[in-house]
Design a protein around this motif. Structure first.
Motif, PDB file in Angstrom:
ATOM      1  N   ILE A 195       1.051  -1.243   0.152  1.00  0.00           N
ATOM      2  CA  ILE A 195      -0.155   0.038  -0.051  1.00  0.00           C
ATOM      3  C   ILE A 195       1.056   1.112  -0.010  1.00  0.00           C
ATOM      4  O   ILE A 195       1.809   1.473   0.913  1.00  0.00           O
ATOM      5  CB  ILE A 195      -0.890   0.123   1.341  1.00  0.00           C
ATOM      6  N   GLU A 196       0.768   1.970  -0.926  1.00  0.00           N
ATOM      7  CA  GLU A 196       1.664   3.309  -1.197  1.00  0.00           C
ATOM      8  C   GLU A 196       0.751   4.394  -0.852  1.00  0.00           C
ATOM      9  O   GLU A 196      -0.105   4.909  -1.685  1.00  0.00           O
ATOM     10  CB  GLU A 196       2.294   3.377  -2.555  1.00  0.00           C
ATOM     11  N   ASP A 197       0.798   5.036   0.453  1.00  0.00           N
ATOM     12  CA  ASP A 197      -0.039   6.046   0.842  1.00  0.00           C
ATOM     13  C   ASP A 197       0.689   7.241   0.305  1.00  0.00           C
ATOM     14  O   ASP A 197       1.595   7.790   0.677  1.00  0.00           O
ATOM     15  CB  ASP A 197      -0.030   6.217   2.227  1.00  0.00           C
ATOM     16  N   ALA A 198       0.159   8.038  -0.785  1.00  0.00           N
ATOM     17  CA  ALA A 198       0.831   9.081  -1.410  1.00  0.00           C
ATOM     18  C   ALA A 198       0.288  10.213  -0.889  1.00  0.00           C
ATOM     19  O   ALA A 198      -0.073  11.337  -1.773  1.00  0.00           O
ATOM     20  CB  ALA A 198       0.787   9.022  -2.803  1.00  0.00           C
ATOM     21  N   ALA A 199      -0.242  10.562   0.346  1.00  0.00           N
ATOM     22  CA  ALA A 199      -1.355  11.854   0.526  1.00  0.00           C
ATOM     23  C   ALA A 199      -0.197  13.015   0.265  1.00  0.00           C
ATOM     24  O   ALA A 199      -0.848  14.245   0.197  1.00  0.00           O
ATOM     25  CB  ALA A 199      -1.664  11.647   1.979  1.00  0.00           C
ATOM     26  N   TYR A 200       1.059  13.099   0.598  1.00  0.00           N
ATOM     27  CA  TYR A 200       1.687  14.360   0.617  1.00  0.00           C
ATOM     28  C   TYR A 200       2.703  14.349  -0.607  1.00  0.00           C
ATOM     29  O   TYR A 200       3.387  15.335  -0.671  1.00  0.00           O
ATOM     30  CB  TYR A 200       2.646  14.334   1.651  1.00  0.00           C
ATOM     31  N   THR A 201       2.625  13.176  -1.409  1.00  0.00           N
ATOM     32  CA  THR A 201       3.508  13.579  -2.771  1.00  0.00           C
ATOM     33  C   THR A 201       3.582  14.593  -3.530  1.00  0.00           C
ATOM     34  O   THR A 201       4.601  15.097  -3.701  1.00  0.00           O
ATOM     35  CB  THR A 201       3.288  12.296  -3.427  1.00  0.00           C
ATOM     36  N   ASP A 202       2.582  15.371  -3.793  1.00  0.00           N
ATOM     37  CA  ASP A 202       2.666  16.535  -4.443  1.00  0.00           C
ATOM     38  C   ASP A 202       2.924  17.854  -3.536  1.00  0.00           C
ATOM     39  O   ASP A 202       3.350  19.066  -4.190  1.00  0.00           O
ATOM     40  CB  ASP A 202       1.183  16.752  -4.994  1.00  0.00           C
ATOM     41  N   LEU A 203       3.389  17.747  -2.304  1.00  0.00           N
ATOM     42  CA  LEU A 203       3.945  18.785  -1.382  1.00  0.00           C
ATOM     43  C   LEU A 203       5.292  18.851  -1.348  1.00  0.00           C
ATOM     44  O   LEU A 203       5.720  19.284  -0.363  1.00  0.00           O
ATOM     45  CB  LEU A 203       3.210  18.815  -0.284  1.00  0.00           C
ATOM     46  N   ARG A 204       6.011  18.432  -2.307  1.00  0.00           N
ATOM     47  CA  ARG A 204       7.629  18.485  -2.228  1.00  0.00           C
ATOM     48  C   ARG A 204       7.773  19.987  -2.491  1.00  0.00           C
ATOM     49  O   ARG A 204       7.505  20.517  -3.647  1.00  0.00           O
ATOM     50  CB  ARG A 204       8.319  17.490  -3.283  1.00  0.00           C
ATOM     51  N   TYR A 205       8.675  20.610  -1.791  1.00  0.00           N
ATOM     52  CA  TYR A 205       9.458  21.926  -2.168  1.00  0.00           C
ATOM     53  C   TYR A 205      10.919  21.941  -1.830  1.00  0.00           C
ATOM     54  O   TYR A 205      11.369  22.955  -1.926  1.00  0.00           O
ATOM     55  CB  TYR A 205       8.660  23.066  -1.164  1.00  0.00           C
ATOM     56  N   GLU A 206      11.422  20.916  -1.898  1.00  0.00           N
ATOM     57  CA  GLU A 206      12.747  20.713  -1.925  1.00  0.00           C
ATOM     58  C   GLU A 206      13.268  19.436  -2.581  1.00  0.00           C
ATOM     59  O   GLU A 206      12.667  18.464  -2.128  1.00  0.00           O
ATOM     60  CB  GLU A 206      13.255  21.154  -0.829  1.00  0.00           C
ATOM     61  N   GLY A 207      14.340  19.464  -3.280  1.00  0.00           N
ATOM     62  CA  GLY A 207      15.080  18.118  -3.789  1.00  0.00           C
ATOM     63  C   GLY A 207      14.341  17.785  -5.118  1.00  0.00           C
ATOM     64  O   GLY A 207      13.258  18.222  -5.478  1.00  0.00           O
ATOM     65  N   GLU A 208      14.804  16.581  -5.434  1.00  0.00           N
ATOM     66  CA  GLU A 208      14.274  16.139  -6.857  1.00  0.00           C
ATOM     67  C   GLU A 208      13.356  14.939  -6.391  1.00  0.00           C
ATOM     68  O   GLU A 208      13.170  14.445  -5.381  1.00  0.00           O
ATOM     69  CB  GLU A 208      15.421  15.255  -7.551  1.00  0.00           C
ATOM     70  N   ASN A 209      12.312  14.846  -7.405  1.00  0.00           N
ATOM     71  CA  ASN A 209      11.230  14.107  -7.275  1.00  0.00           C
ATOM     72  C   ASN A 209      11.821  12.499  -7.225  1.00  0.00           C
ATOM     73  O   ASN A 209      12.726  12.322  -8.175  1.00  0.00           O
ATOM     74  CB  ASN A 209      10.042  14.210  -8.376  1.00  0.00           C
ATOM     75  N   ILE A 210      11.224  11.435  -6.600  1.00  0.00           N
ATOM     76  CA  ILE A 210      11.706  10.373  -6.685  1.00  0.00           C
ATOM     77  C   ILE A 210      10.345   9.326  -7.131  1.00  0.00           C
ATOM     78  O   ILE A 210       9.278   9.635  -6.621  1.00  0.00           O
ATOM     79  CB  ILE A 210      12.214   9.796  -5.197  1.00  0.00           C
ATOM     80  N   ALA A 211      10.902   8.408  -8.164  1.00  0.00           N
ATOM     81  CA  ALA A 211       9.772   7.791  -8.652  1.00  0.00           C
ATOM     82  C   ALA A 211       8.792   6.901  -7.514  1.00  0.00           C
ATOM     83  O   ALA A 211       9.500   6.215  -6.765  1.00  0.00           O
ATOM     84  CB  ALA A 211      10.328   6.763  -9.468  1.00  0.00           C
ATOM     85  N   PRO A 212       7.488   7.004  -7.630  1.00  0.00           N
ATOM     86  CA  PRO A 212       6.693   6.226  -6.691  1.00  0.00           C
ATOM     87  C   PRO A 212       6.924   4.904  -6.669  1.00  0.00           C
ATOM     88  O   PRO A 212       7.503   4.243  -7.813  1.00  0.00           O
ATOM     89  CB  PRO A 212       5.007   6.762  -7.169  1.00  0.00           C
ATOM     90  N   ILE A 213       6.604   4.293  -5.627  1.00  0.00           N
ATOM     91  CA  ILE A 213       6.810   2.622  -5.461  1.00  0.00           C
ATOM     92  C   ILE A 213       5.972   2.101  -6.724  1.00  0.00           C
ATOM     93  O   ILE A 213       6.583   1.092  -7.437  1.00  0.00           O
ATOM     94  CB  ILE A 213       6.464   2.061  -4.389  1.00  0.00           C
ATOM     95  N   ALA A 214       4.619   2.418  -6.961  1.00  0.00           N
ATOM     96  CA  ALA A 214       4.100   1.825  -8.143  1.00  0.00           C
ATOM     97  C   ALA A 214       4.789   2.006  -9.256  1.00  0.00           C
ATOM     98  O   ALA A 214       4.581   1.140 -10.169  1.00  0.00           O
ATOM     99  CB  ALA A 214       2.569   2.603  -8.230  1.00  0.00           C
TER     100      ALA A 214
END
Length: 400
Positions: A195-214
């Motif tokens: 279960i990948e809980d992505a509730a906060y994924t869109d709130l990145r404000y520093e660093g590079e995006n990391i690919a979701p587990i899915a």
């Protein structure tokens, strides 16, 4: 007649109040500086977008009637299409059959628990982890083990691995790509569902995006329908928590089963709410999220700076790249729950960390949310809180 006079189910008897929900009842007074609930700042929600969406929906009798009518269990097709396009940008190619709209991501967790768990089944979780997930999965009879525990677990074979890979609630931690791949390795070895809980994924404000587990899972297995990850998303931290719109994205066969369970629970998520969120997302999701990221980054920086200046020796904390939380670890022997009433008496609130530990540990930890307070409030609140912590570390003032 009290509830004790009825023959309640074992599940109902075991239900306990959320420490956070009970705490929020105490922190509503205007003078309170609340670092407690992980609540989005209402000034950052899509109020104008929702207002425009409602006007558009009610601009003609046909669209108004459709918005007030029953709908399909799977959800409003245009909203699912918008989500599918968003998922594809994250590296998760999905069709409408791979997406189920839920009444917030919390319902998604509940449906997955109902789908997968029998009483006594084991779920691997991080320590600490989201209290709402512990409560939800406990209600389905789950037992919990630490996600990084040895594979040999006295013959126990976990069915689920629950993870919040980005800016986790409560720790603020983010899993590296290597850690995400290791989690998939473990899921495959155990034949477990992630279960990948992505509730906060869109709130990145520093660093590079990391690919979701899915996304990593799909890259391995060749397609979403062969994957073992259920991605739980939500609009609650971006557009509106009150509209209660979330989704599950995963293999079509599992989504079909989850839809059958949802059908028995509530028939479908509110049609009107789905249409409003769809209009709002199309009109300004990216703009709304960008504004939220900037504001939360400023508040995170203010809290980190205040902790650097005021925290006594022996106190440590996380430095999140996004989300809403900083996790504070106090010296051993200091009980954060015992500090809470002292803090509330000084108009400062936080959440003791023990509630986020399935094994009952973590009493010397606390979760601080910076989402609702401006820099001046953060400075005052952290100063007061750190003063209490400093007193508690003195031998004669030892707490716990």
């Amino acid at each position: 007649m009290s509830s004790s006079g009825f023959r309640l189910s074992a599940r109902a008897k075991a239900a306990k109040a959320s420490e956070i929900r009970e705490l929020l009842k105490l922190v509503g007074k205007p003078s309170m500086i609340s670092f407690a609930g992980g609540i989005p700042d209402p000034s950052l929600l899509g109020v104008d977008l929702v207002d425009a969406a409602v006007r558009e929906i009610f601009s003609g009798p046909a669209s108004a009637r459709e918005a007030l009518q029953y709908s399909t269990t799977e959800g409003f097709a245009p909203l699912r299409q918008w989500i599918a396009e968003s998922m594809a940008r994250k590296g998760i190619p999905a069709g409408l059959d791979n997406i189920l709209i839920t009444s917030g991501s919390q319902q998604g967790l509940d449906l997955i628990g109902r789908l997968m768990l029998d009483p006594g089944d084991t779920v691997l979780v991080s320590r600490p982890t989201y209290l709402g997930a512990l409560q939800c999965l406990t209600a389905h009879g789950a037992r919990f083990a630490q996600q990084d525990a040895p594979l040999a677990m006295d013959g126990v074979t976990p069915k689920l691995i629950y993870l919040i890979p980005d800016f986790a609630n409560p720790s603020g931690d983010t899993m590296s790509e290597r850690e995400r791949l290791a989690a998939l390795d473990r899921a495959e070895a155990l034949d477990a569902l992630v279960i990948e809980d992505a509730a906060y994924t869109d709130l990145r404000y520093e660093g590079e995006n990391i690919a979701p587990i899915a996304a990593l899972d799909i890259a391995r297995c060749g397609g979403i329908d062969a994957s073992r990850t259920l991605y739980c998303g939500t609009f609650s931290k971006t557009l509106s928590p009150g509209m209660r719109i979330g989704w599950i994205c995963g293999p079509a066969a599992l989504i079909h089963k989850l839809a059958l369970l949802k059908q028995g629970a509530d028939l479908h998520t509110a049609t009107f709410n789905q249409r409003v969120i769809h209009h709002a997302a199309v009109a300004g999701f990216d703009t709304t999220v960008a504004r939220a990221r900037q504001t939360y980054r400023t508040r995170r920086d203010a809290m980190l700076s205040a902790l650097e200046r005021h925290a006594p020796p022996g106190v440590s904390w996380t430095r999140p790249d996004g989300g809403l939380f900083i996790w504070v670890t106090l010296p051993e022997g200091i009980d954060a729950a015992a500090l809470l009433p002292l803090a509330i008496a000084q108009d400062v609130a936080f959440v003791p960390g023990g509630a986020f530990h399935a094994d009952g540990t973590g009493r010397n930890t606390m979760r601080l949310s910076f989402s609702l307070c401006d820099a001046a409030q953060i400075e005052i609140g952290i100063y007061k809180l750190c003063t209490l912590i400093a007193k508690a570390t003195q031998p004669r003032m030892q707490v716990g």
